[in-house]
Scaffold this active site. Sequence first.
Site, mmCIF file in Angstrom:
data_model
loop_
_atom_site.group_PDB
_atom_site.id
_atom_site.type_symbol
_atom_site.label_atom_id
_atom_site.label_comp_id
_atom_site.label_asym_id
_atom_site.label_seq_id
_atom_site.Cartn_x
_atom_site.Cartn_y
_atom_site.Cartn_z
ATOM 1 C CG ASP A 32 -1.935 0.921 1.295
ATOM 2 O OD1 ASP A 32 -2.401 1.439 0.162
ATOM 3 O OD2 ASP A 32 -2.682 0.993 2.308
ATOM 4 C CB THR A 120 0.722 -13.098 2.497
ATOM 5 O OG1 THR A 120 1.448 -12.258 1.773
ATOM 6 C CG2 THR A 120 -0.361 -13.804 1.778
HETATM 7 N N1 AR6 Z 1 5.130 -5.307 -4.627
HETATM 8 C C1 AR6 Z 1 4.417 -6.252 -4.583
HETATM 9 N N2 AR6 Z 1 4.163 -6.871 -3.261
HETATM 10 C C2 AR6 Z 1 4.695 -6.186 -2.325
HETATM 11 C C3 AR6 Z 1 5.460 -4.979 -2.295
HETATM 12 C C4 AR6 Z 1 5.501 -4.393 -3.738
HETATM 13 N N3 AR6 Z 1 6.140 -3.218 -3.758
HETATM 14 N N4 AR6 Z 1 5.722 -4.610 -1.081
HETATM 15 C C5 AR6 Z 1 5.218 -5.418 -0.133
HETATM 16 N N5 AR6 Z 1 4.749 -6.555 -0.865
HETATM 17 P P1 AR6 Z 1 1.163 -5.978 2.991
HETATM 18 P P2 AR6 Z 1 -1.358 -6.746 4.127
HETATM 19 C C6 AR6 Z 1 4.157 -7.681 -0.600
HETATM 20 O O1 AR6 Z 1 1.827 -6.227 4.593
HETATM 21 O O2 AR6 Z 1 -0.831 -8.068 4.678
HETATM 22 C C7 AR6 Z 1 -0.717 -1.817 5.038
HETATM 23 O O3 AR6 Z 1 -0.116 -0.944 5.959
HETATM 24 C C8 AR6 Z 1 4.356 -8.405 0.780
HETATM 25 O O4 AR6 Z 1 5.759 -9.089 0.541
HETATM 26 O O5 AR6 Z 1 1.704 -4.972 2.076
HETATM 27 O O6 AR6 Z 1 -2.509 -7.318 3.440
HETATM 28 C C9 AR6 Z 1 -2.076 -1.546 4.533
HETATM 29 O O7 AR6 Z 1 -2.111 -0.337 4.644
HETATM 30 C C10 AR6 Z 1 3.408 -9.189 1.031
HETATM 31 O O8 AR6 Z 1 3.400 -10.563 0.597
HETATM 32 O O9 AR6 Z 1 -0.356 -6.110 3.087
HETATM 33 C C11 AR6 Z 1 -2.877 -2.438 5.500
HETATM 34 O O10 AR6 Z 1 -2.995 -1.524 6.650
HETATM 35 C C12 AR6 Z 1 2.051 -8.523 0.351
HETATM 36 O O11 AR6 Z 1 2.703 -7.640 -0.182
HETATM 37 C C13 AR6 Z 1 -2.061 -3.504 5.665
HETATM 38 O O12 AR6 Z 1 -0.671 -3.178 5.400
HETATM 39 C C14 AR6 Z 1 1.048 -8.204 1.330
HETATM 40 O O13 AR6 Z 1 1.764 -7.434 2.533
HETATM 41 C C15 AR6 Z 1 -2.175 -4.563 4.687
HETATM 42 O O14 AR6 Z 1 -1.602 -5.702 5.161
#
Ligand code: AR6
Length: 172
Positions: A32, A120
């Site tokens: 995000d 995740t």
């Molecule tokens: N490109 C692709 N995947 C990514 C990237 C990127 N640039 N950066 C991280 N990931 P998360 P959630 C992957 O924590 O668990 C936020 O603060 C990462 O490796 O981004 O759904 C929101 O505002 C992981 O596998 O999202 C919410 O508050 C995946 O993205 C909360 O985090 C999801 O990790 C959402 O948590």
Amino acid sequence: MMELIKGDITKIEVDAIVNAANSSLLGGSGVDGAIHKAGGLAILEECYAIRAKQGSCKTGEVVLTTAGKLPAKFVIHTVGPVWRGGGNNEKSLLGNCYKNSLNLAFEKKIKSMAFPNISTGIYGFPKEAAMEIAINTVREFTEKKSDQIKVIFVCYDEENYLLYKKVLDGLI
Ligand code: AR6
């Protein structure tokens, strides 16, 4: 059609990338944060406008914005479930994230889209279970509704990438 890429979703040239947002829609960390940082303020401004109109975005639901400066045309923001042990409907809520994103893409005539591994990271959903839900939901959509959307799973971390690869190698 399904594809697998290891990398950063903000760099992917598709019609729409999906954001793993939170219900405030006002940004956060993880993917995000990366999307808002790379896409610029235009995305956040639209998120504010959507909030003013409909309030927050519920878990499993989706909203659509511009992609600002990103190579994609749109961002589909969805709110994944926080993992609380599995007894709180987490699996079907995560399925809804994928289903509702695909349905919105279909409505908007989107031809290519990229998903991150929703829930995740910070939200703690077990990665293998999340992968199965992601792939099965896309497969079901392809079989029942449309096979005209190219879906790319973009894995940022090695663990997710290898989990997806194990299953997709047998499928695509
Ligand atoms: N490109 C692709 N995947 C990514 C990237 C990127 N640039 N950066 C991280 N990931 P998360 P959630 C992957 O924590 O668990 C936020 O603060 C990462 O490796 O981004 O759904 C929101 O505002 C992981 O596998 O999202 C919410 O508050 C995946 O993205 C909360 O985090 C999801 O990790 C959402 O948590």
